[in-house]
Scaffold this motif. Sequence first.
Motif, PDB file in Angstrom:
ATOM      1  N   GLU A 191      37.881 -31.450  20.586  1.00  0.00           N
ATOM      2  CA  GLU A 191      38.689 -30.811  19.548  1.00  0.00           C
ATOM      3  C   GLU A 191      39.793 -29.992  20.229  1.00  0.00           C
ATOM      4  O   GLU A 191      39.520 -29.270  21.190  1.00  0.00           O
ATOM      5  N   ILE A 219      22.465 -18.536  15.751  1.00  0.00           N
ATOM      6  CA  ILE A 219      22.933 -19.327  14.599  1.00  0.00           C
ATOM      7  C   ILE A 219      22.540 -20.789  14.752  1.00  0.00           C
ATOM      8  O   ILE A 219      22.839 -21.409  15.776  1.00  0.00           O
ATOM      9  N   HIS A 222      23.814 -22.018  18.243  1.00  0.00           N
ATOM     10  CA  HIS A 222      24.734 -21.192  19.024  1.00  0.00           C
ATOM     11  C   HIS A 222      24.124 -19.796  18.995  1.00  0.00           C
ATOM     12  O   HIS A 222      24.265 -19.091  17.988  1.00  0.00           O
ATOM     13  N   GLU A 281      38.108 -34.956  15.970  1.00  0.00           N
ATOM     14  CA  GLU A 281      39.311 -34.730  15.154  1.00  0.00           C
ATOM     15  C   GLU A 281      40.612 -35.060  15.883  1.00  0.00           C
ATOM     16  O   GLU A 281      41.488 -34.205  16.051  1.00  0.00           O
ATOM     17  N   PRO A 294      33.582 -31.127   6.116  1.00  0.00           N
ATOM     18  CA  PRO A 294      34.557 -30.038   6.027  1.00  0.00           C
ATOM     19  C   PRO A 294      34.468 -29.096   7.214  1.00  0.00           C
ATOM     20  O   PRO A 294      33.562 -29.202   8.046  1.00  0.00           O
ATOM     21  N   ASN A 295      35.361 -28.143   7.285  1.00  0.00           N
ATOM     22  CA  ASN A 295      35.341 -27.104   8.324  1.00  0.00           C
ATOM     23  C   ASN A 295      33.986 -26.422   8.337  1.00  0.00           C
ATOM     24  O   ASN A 295      33.457 -26.072   7.279  1.00  0.00           O
ATOM     25  N   GLY A 296      33.451 -26.259   9.537  1.00  0.00           N
ATOM     26  CA  GLY A 296      32.199 -25.525   9.676  1.00  0.00           C
ATOM     27  C   GLY A 296      30.949 -26.315   9.342  1.00  0.00           C
ATOM     28  O   GLY A 296      29.843 -25.772   9.341  1.00  0.00           O
ATOM     29  N   ALA A 297      31.093 -27.617   9.091  1.00  0.00           N
ATOM     30  CA  ALA A 297      29.936 -28.435   8.698  1.00  0.00           C
ATOM     31  C   ALA A 297      28.949 -28.629   9.844  1.00  0.00           C
ATOM     32  O   ALA A 297      27.766 -28.883   9.625  1.00  0.00           O
ATOM     33  N   GLY A 298      29.462 -28.542  11.082  1.00  0.00           N
ATOM     34  CA  GLY A 298      28.603 -28.771  12.245  1.00  0.00           C
ATOM     35  C   GLY A 298      28.975 -30.020  13.032  1.00  0.00           C
ATOM     36  O   GLY A 298      28.205 -30.493  13.875  1.00  0.00           O
ATOM     37  N   LYS A 299      30.174 -30.553  12.805  1.00  0.00           N
ATOM     38  CA  LYS A 299      30.602 -31.791  13.469  1.00  0.00           C
ATOM     39  C   LYS A 299      30.750 -31.577  14.977  1.00  0.00           C
ATOM     40  O   LYS A 299      30.201 -32.330  15.777  1.00  0.00           O
ATOM     41  N   THR A 300      31.521 -30.556  15.337  1.00  0.00           N
ATOM     42  CA  THR A 300      31.721 -30.284  16.768  1.00  0.00           C
ATOM     43  C   THR A 300      30.409 -29.888  17.425  1.00  0.00           C
ATOM     44  O   THR A 300      30.125 -30.292  18.562  1.00  0.00           O
ATOM     45  N   SER A 301      29.581 -29.130  16.698  1.00  0.00           N
ATOM     46  CA  SER A 301      28.273 -28.749  17.247  1.00  0.00           C
ATOM     47  C   SER A 301      27.457 -29.992  17.586  1.00  0.00           C
ATOM     48  O   SER A 301      26.788 -30.037  18.631  1.00  0.00           O
ATOM     49  N   GLN A 338      38.224 -35.294   9.526  1.00  0.00           N
ATOM     50  CA  GLN A 338      38.298 -34.796   8.151  1.00  0.00           C
ATOM     51  C   GLN A 338      39.152 -35.733   7.311  1.00  0.00           C
ATOM     52  O   GLN A 338      39.111 -35.671   6.085  1.00  0.00           O
ATOM     53  N   ALA A 362      23.481 -24.288  13.635  1.00  0.00           N
ATOM     54  CA  ALA A 362      24.632 -24.934  12.986  1.00  0.00           C
ATOM     55  C   ALA A 362      24.274 -26.295  12.421  1.00  0.00           C
ATOM     56  O   ALA A 362      24.861 -26.750  11.443  1.00  0.00           O
TER      57      ALA A 362
HETATM   58  N1  LIG Z   1      30.166 -21.031  19.933  1.00  0.00           N
HETATM   59  C1  LIG Z   1      29.730 -20.683  18.731  1.00  0.00           C
HETATM   60  N2  LIG Z   1      29.108 -19.500  18.518  1.00  0.00           N
HETATM   61  C2  LIG Z   1      28.659 -19.149  17.296  1.00  0.00           C
HETATM   62  N3  LIG Z   1      28.761 -19.911  16.201  1.00  0.00           N
HETATM   63  C3  LIG Z   1      29.366 -21.087  16.336  1.00  0.00           C
HETATM   64  C4  LIG Z   1      29.884 -21.550  17.599  1.00  0.00           C
HETATM   65  N4  LIG Z   1      30.429 -22.766  17.404  1.00  0.00           N
HETATM   66  C5  LIG Z   1      30.260 -23.051  16.099  1.00  0.00           C
HETATM   67  N5  LIG Z   1      29.623 -22.060  15.450  1.00  0.00           N
HETATM   68  C6  LIG Z   1      29.258 -22.039  14.031  1.00  0.00           C
HETATM   69  O1  LIG Z   1      28.522 -23.224  13.753  1.00  0.00           O
HETATM   70  C7  LIG Z   1      28.915 -23.761  12.490  1.00  0.00           C
HETATM   71  C8  LIG Z   1      29.409 -25.178  12.677  1.00  0.00           C
HETATM   72  O2  LIG Z   1      30.602 -25.152  13.454  1.00  0.00           O
HETATM   73  P1  LIG Z   1      31.276 -26.480  14.037  1.00  0.00           P
HETATM   74  O3  LIG Z   1      32.365 -26.044  14.931  1.00  0.00           O
HETATM   75  O4  LIG Z   1      30.233 -27.361  14.582  1.00  0.00           O
HETATM   76  O5  LIG Z   1      31.869 -27.128  12.719  1.00  0.00           O
HETATM   77  P2  LIG Z   1      32.886 -28.314  12.530  1.00  0.00           P
HETATM   78  O6  LIG Z   1      32.309 -29.225  11.515  1.00  0.00           O
HETATM   79  O7  LIG Z   1      33.274 -28.895  13.827  1.00  0.00           O
HETATM   80  O8  LIG Z   1      34.153 -27.572  11.875  1.00  0.00           O
HETATM   81  P3  LIG Z   1      35.736 -27.802  12.076  1.00  0.00           P
HETATM   82  O9  LIG Z   1      36.121 -28.921  11.172  1.00  0.00           O
HETATM   83  O10 LIG Z   1      36.328 -26.504  11.645  1.00  0.00           O
HETATM   84  O11 LIG Z   1      35.992 -28.105  13.510  1.00  0.00           O
HETATM   85  C9  LIG Z   1      29.962 -22.810  11.923  1.00  0.00           C
HETATM   86  O12 LIG Z   1      29.320 -21.936  11.049  1.00  0.00           O
HETATM   87  C10 LIG Z   1      30.472 -22.088  13.145  1.00  0.00           C
HETATM   88  O13 LIG Z   1      30.911 -20.799  12.815  1.00  0.00           O
END
Ligand SMILES: Nc1ncnc2c1ncn2[C@@H]1O[C@H](COP(=O)(O)OP(=O)(O)OP(=O)(O)O)[C@@H](O)[C@H]1O
Length: 235
Positions: free
Chosen positions: A82, A14, A11, A159, A35-42, A191, A16
């Motif tokens: 999500e 960053i 992103h 999720e 967990p939150n922020g692991a990178g699943k949605t990415s 999760q 991810a």
């Molecule tokens: N659009 C974006 N711009 C900048 N950083 C991002 C963006 N989307 C995600 N991130 C960062 O990438 C990392 C992974 O985020 P991601 O949303 O993939 O996690 P996740 O596992 O889906 O978390 P959650 O369970 O909270 O949904 C995090 O550090 C987040 O802050």
Amino acid sequence: MLEIQDLKVTHGPIEAVHGIALTVAEGACVTLLGPNGAGKTSTLSAITGTARSTGLIRLAGTDISRLPVEARAKRGIAISPEGRRIFSNLTVRENLVMGAAGRRDKSAIGSDIRGWFEQFPILGERRDQPAGTLSGGEQQMLAIARALMSRPRILLLDEPSLGLAPQITARIFDIIGDLKRQGITILLVEQNATAAIELSDYVYVLNNGLISSEGPAERYGDGSALMDQITGVHG
Ligand SMILES: Nc1ncnc2c1ncn2[C@@H]1O[C@H](COP(=O)(O)OP(=O)(O)OP(=O)(O)O)[C@@H](O)[C@H]1O
Ligand SMILES: [Mg+2]
């Protein structure tokens, strides 16, 4: 059906996801826990094409990693995102029609919608209501049915239980189990380890953008050990 190798997702500046491999066989339900922020949605965004990535993403044998979002959807990628992101001002039925937007076989759309109304009678009852008036669980059902309206090769679920009461969560997991039994290939992001493992064939655990553990679902028992990892209760 889906094969991912050395996937890195960024992103802007960053990164991810730092290079992961993942496979979903045809007809399987594979869960990506973390967990939150692991990178699943990415990871899911890289598959649908809405996030920048490098590495291989192969769908039914074809590398789709350089294709734009719409082309990937046409080839059979669909997502219940999500937060569900239903179109609140459109009716339930109109949301389903939107899900079929990329389809060529327009004549079968009506019968598919009737099919989903049979499977989710509550959506049928509310077909002419604005989708924004539905409960959270109903909106989740709608997001799933909308995704399936494209008749995808693989359904990505981000999720689906998020923010739902335990009883409604159980209903959503029942539905995912039904879809799997209908032969739909599923990549589930969750999760809720316990519920996800129960209906999964294979599990990946994502931590800080890397796969920290993977294996057949049976290996994780009832998921309680993973639950602790994910919620961080025991570090
Ligand atoms: N659009 C974006 N711009 C900048 N950083 C991002 C963006 N989307 C995600 N991130 C960062 O990438 C990392 C992974 O985020 P991601 O949303 O993939 O996690 P996740 O596992 O889906 O978390 P959650 O369970 O909270 O949904 C995090 O550090 C987040 O802050
Ligand atoms: Mg997420």
